[in-house]
Structures are given as C-alpha cells and as structure tokens.
Design an enzyme around this catalytic site. Structure first.
Site, PDB file in Angstrom:
ATOM      1  CE  LYS A  79       2.361 -15.664 -31.003  1.00  0.00           C
ATOM      2  NZ  LYS A  79       1.727 -15.046 -29.815  1.00  0.00           N
ATOM      3  CB  SER A 154       4.588 -15.711 -27.219  1.00  0.00           C
ATOM      4  OG  SER A 154       3.260 -15.408 -27.556  1.00  0.00           O
ATOM      5  CB  SER A 178       1.839 -12.683 -26.589  1.00  0.00           C
ATOM      6  OG  SER A 178       2.497 -13.548 -25.703  1.00  0.00           O
TER       7      SER A 178
HETATM    8  N1  GLN Z   1       4.057 -14.426 -21.055  1.00  0.00           N
HETATM    9  C1  GLN Z   1       2.677 -14.788 -20.900  1.00  0.00           C
HETATM   10  C2  GLN Z   1       2.548 -16.281 -20.769  1.00  0.00           C
HETATM   11  O1  GLN Z   1       3.482 -16.991 -21.005  1.00  0.00           O
HETATM   12  C3  GLN Z   1       1.838 -14.258 -22.020  1.00  0.00           C
HETATM   13  C4  GLN Z   1       1.957 -15.005 -23.263  1.00  0.00           C
HETATM   14  C5  GLN Z   1       0.926 -14.628 -24.299  1.00  0.00           C
HETATM   15  O2  GLN Z   1       0.308 -13.568 -24.203  1.00  0.00           O
HETATM   16  N2  GLN Z   1       0.706 -15.522 -25.243  1.00  0.00           N
HETATM   17  O3  GLN Z   1       1.498 -16.765 -20.433  1.00  0.00           O
END
Ligand code: GLN
Length: 487
Positions: A79, A154, A178
């Site tokens: 990532k 994400s 994510s």
């Molecule tokens: N959707 C969640 C957020 O925007 C989790 C994102 C993540 O785990 N990086 O905070």
C-alpha cells in the site's frame, strides 16, 4: 494454470523445488499487472527493474543453497503509505504526490530480509481516509469481481491486486477497517494484527492509537506465512510489543473441536439479509466442525463509529499537521508569508474528506471542547473495550459480517455520517486493539464476495488463523477467481 494463479504457498513450494525461478514468477506477475491495470487501476507505481533485480538475487541465493526461507523470491506489493527508500510514498494524495521516502519502513526491511522482491505500490484512499479507494488522486480502483464497483478501502488497491491475481500478497494498513473491508469486498484474506504486533515505523501515520499494518493474501495459510515475517520486535515503534520468532503456521491445521465461539448479535442484525445468511451459515459450519457457538451482545457497539470518528480525527489532525508545505508535502509557490504558505499549501494539497476529518479533529481537541468530545470518546472507548473483553473471557473468537453489504457502486459517495456507519463492524477491533481477520465466505445473489469477520483476544492471532483455516477448508471460496481475462 498460470503461475500468477497459484497461491503464495504453492508458488513457495515450486520455488523450493526449483521447478520455477523467482525471475520467471516475477516476469509472469509483471505481465499480469500490465494486463489488468487498465481495468483495475490497483497500482500507483510498478518497479519492474527493481523487482527483477531482487528476483535474480533471490535465484542466485537459492542456487548457492542460501535461501532465506519460504517467502524468498515471492514478489509482493505494498500500500502506498509504506516507505520504500528512494521511492515515492504518495498515500494517493496530492499533498504527498512527489514525496520520496527517506528510508525503508520496518516492514519493508523485514520483507527484504525474507527475500521478497517489491513489485510496486498500491492504490488507496487519499491519506488512508475512506472506505472506497475512490478518493485517490490517481483515480478510483475498480473491484475485479465487478468493475463498476468499489474494491473497498482504504487498502482497495491491495485487495484488488491480490484478487485480480496481479500479486500473490500485499501489505495493507488498517485504522478502522482498511484491510478487512476491502478484503471482504474482493474475496481475499485480510488480517489486522493486534495493536502492537507489527511495527509502524516508516508507515505514514493516520491515527497512531489505532493503526496496524497487516497481510492481504488469497488464503489463510498465505496470510499466516506473511505474519511470520511481519511480527517482529522493533525499537523504532515504541508501541510494538511483539516477541520474535512466532510461527503462525504451527498448529494452523489443528481444527476447532471444543473452541468456544461467539456470534455478535448486533453485528449480525446490522447486515442486509444476503450477508447475514452467510454469517449464520459460518456459525453452523463451526458447530459442525466441533466448536460451540453462543450469541454475544455488545449493547454499546452502535456507539463504536462515534468514538472512532472522534479519536481517529483527533489523532489525524495532530499526525498530519506536519504536512505543511515546509517540513513535508506540496508547497504553494509564491506565498507572501508563512501563514499564507500553510494556508495555501494545505488548502490546495489536502482532499475534501481529509479536510473534513482534520477540521473535526482539531475542533475536538480545542480548548473548551476537549472534555466534551475527545475525553468522552476516550471513555467510551474504554467502555467498549471492557464490553468486548468480558465476552472474550467466555469465547475465544467473535464472528460477524465484515460489512453490512457487499461492494457498493463506484459512484456511491457517502456523507461523513454514512461513511462512519460503513465501518461499524470493523472499528471495534481497532478501538480495543484486538486482532481481526476477514475471510472470504460466500457470494451475493449477483456474485459479489461476502466476508466473515473473526475478532479474537489480544495477541492470539494463532486462534483466528486456526479457525479461519478450518472454515476455509470447509468452504474454499478463495478458489473462485474474478472473471477478468486470463494471462
Ligand atoms: N474508513 C475509515 C476511515 O476513513 C477507516 C480507514 C482506515 O482504516 N484507514 O477512517
């Protein structure tokens, strides 16, 4: 079967038997990446030359009898919030678009030590905030199982690449879901380790009391092998408390006879029927395999997204203050003074969802509001952790859906309130610091993958993996590849 369709473990066996070389495997993979990139947009960068060079070095080591173990020679993708020295780490954001990592992340060093060539960097939501991977400055990632749908986020690029057979494995990061939600949308295994299991040094921080790095792969054993490599102590992350030398492959085939499992009542009720049906089926499968399943209830769990929203925003506003155009990130040219430089650099460089989050976070930490917002959220976090902790004294693992629905369409643009709701199954594990795994467990009527969420006791990833492996053997959903054209 083309090499890219093998599981990581199958490839590992072929490399050990020397029936395939790392250079061959890497070449096949590079070809696959090029083939599916126009459809999926899973990669932000591909390092062909670097990957082939490392593959060659791996083959030479193996030829001399000096293999570094089961992962040696298997390319992996990361990532794009994980540092690889000398390469860009963009976090799919405008503000870090040209940022070059000054060092390797601890996990990058670990995978180099394991001999894994780094094949590229993966698409994601802007600064890891989001659940769709649509906010990337490099454009949305597409779900290989339904190109008009989101791969989740994400870590959507990571899930899409593994699902599209354009990587055997990937590393993602998980602050509120994510790793797990994209894994569930794309029919891959995603593991968020316990807080403190894996070092975060050299991973761009989002919310430091919640962030964890973890593996994404096609099968449970593949994830276990990767966790062996990731779970190492590191003085560079003071919150990393793992012990050296854990072997998550050991005991993974032990079965679940006698295991006590909880089925999370509220989590099940939140899901749409097609999803809930699969989760109930998983509970039945557990019983069939010799475990006991009881219902568990977390009466405060509907408040999880609220606690998460405030804590993650507060920590993000502090973490990302460094993206000011001076120390890091995009700088607006021609500002008349420092104030204007900060204003314009951040104003132009940060995306809309990120700004929303940072404004909220700064507010909740500000004088006069801190007690009412941040402190209350922190107390709520403690209560939630206690509630779950109590259940986890009685049961070893808690089952639920990963998300209420399968992958949503790419043009779905949730309001901030809807976004918070999207993560309601996954945030608890982050708030409580617990390990959690997303296992492919069925398909909707229209063929979209559905994930089963397994949450366990702190530092007991081995139990999660043993249960996930038993269920995967019973119902091997991972075998169903997306219908992208084959190599
Ligand atoms: N959707 C969640 C957020 O925007 C989790 C994102 C993540 O785990 N990086 O905070």
């Amino acid at each position: 079967m083309s090499l890219n369709e093998l599981t990581l473990l199958e490839l590992s066996e072929k490399l050990s038997a020397k029936t395939v070389s790392s250079v061959e495997a890497t070449q096949v993979l590079l070809k696959r990446i090029a083939q599916v990139q126009p459809q999926t947009n899973a990669f932000i960068a591909v390092d062909e030359e670097g990957a082939l060079e490392e593959a060659k070095a791996s083959d030479e080591r193996r030829g001399r009898g000096g293999s570094r173990g089961p992962l040696d020679g298997i390319p992996i993708a990361l990532k794009d919030n994980i540092f690889v020295e000398g390469q860009k780490t963009t976090c799919a954001s405008l503000i870090l678009k040209d940022f070059v990592a000054p060092m390797d992340a601890a996990v990058t060093t670990q995978l180099r030590q394991a001999g894994m060539p780094i094949v590229g960097k993966l698409n994601m939501d802007d600064l890891a905030m989001g659940s769709s991977s649509a906010s990337s400055v490099f454009g949305a990632t597409h779900n290989p199982y339904a190109l008009g749908r989101s791969p989740g986020g994400s870590s959507g690029g990571a899930a899409a690449a593994v699902a599209a057979r354009a990587s055997w494995a990937a590393l993602g990061s998980d602050t509120g879901g994510s790793i797990r939600q994209p894994a569930s949308f794309c029919n891959v295994v995603g593991l968020k380790p316990s807080f403190g299991r894996v070092s975060r040094r050299g991973v761009v921080g989002y919310a430091s009391s919640l962030d964890q790095v973890g593996p994404m792969a096609r099968t449970v054993k593949d994830a276990a092998l990767l966790l062996n490599m990731l779970a190492q102590p590191d003085e560079g992350d003071v919150l990393c408390r793992t012990a050296a030398g854990g072997d998550y492959m050991q005991g993974i085939e032990g079965g679940i006879r006698g295991m006590r499992i909880g089925l999370w009542k509220e989590g099940l009720a939140w899901a749409e029927e097609g999803v809930a049906e699969q989760i109930r089926e998983a509970a039945k499968a557990c019983e069939k395999l010799g475990a006991t399943v009881v219902e568990v209830s977390f009466p405060l769990s509907h408040l999880g997204p609220l606690a998460y929203a405030i804590i993650s925003a507060a920590e993000a506003s502090s973490n990302l203050a460094r993206l000011d155009g001076v120390r890091y990130g995009y700088a607006h040219r021609g500002s008349k003074n420092l104030r204007e430089l900060y204003f314009k650099s951040r104003g132009e460089g940060l995306g809309k969802a990120v700004k929303n989050k940072l404004v909220l976070g700064t507010f909740t930490l500000s004088h006069g509001y801190y007690e009412d917002f941040f402190v209350k959220a922190a107390k709520l976090r403690t209560l939630l952790s206690e509630e779950i902790g109590k259940a986890l004294k009685e049961v070893e693992v808690v089952l639920s859906p990963v998300a209420s629905t399968p992958a949503f369409p790419l043009d779905f643009s949730p309001t901030p309130a809807q976004s918070a709701e999207l993560d309601k199954h996954t945030v608890l594990a982050n708030l409580a610091g617990l390990p959690a795994l997303s296992l492919p467990y069925g398909f909707s009527a229209t063929g979209l993958p559905i994930g089963l969420h397994l949450m366990g006791r702190a530092f007991e990833e081995a139990t999660l993996l043993r249960l996930a492996y038993a269920l995967e053997q019973d119902k091997p959903c991972f075998q169903k590849a997306p219908t992208l054209p084959a190599v």
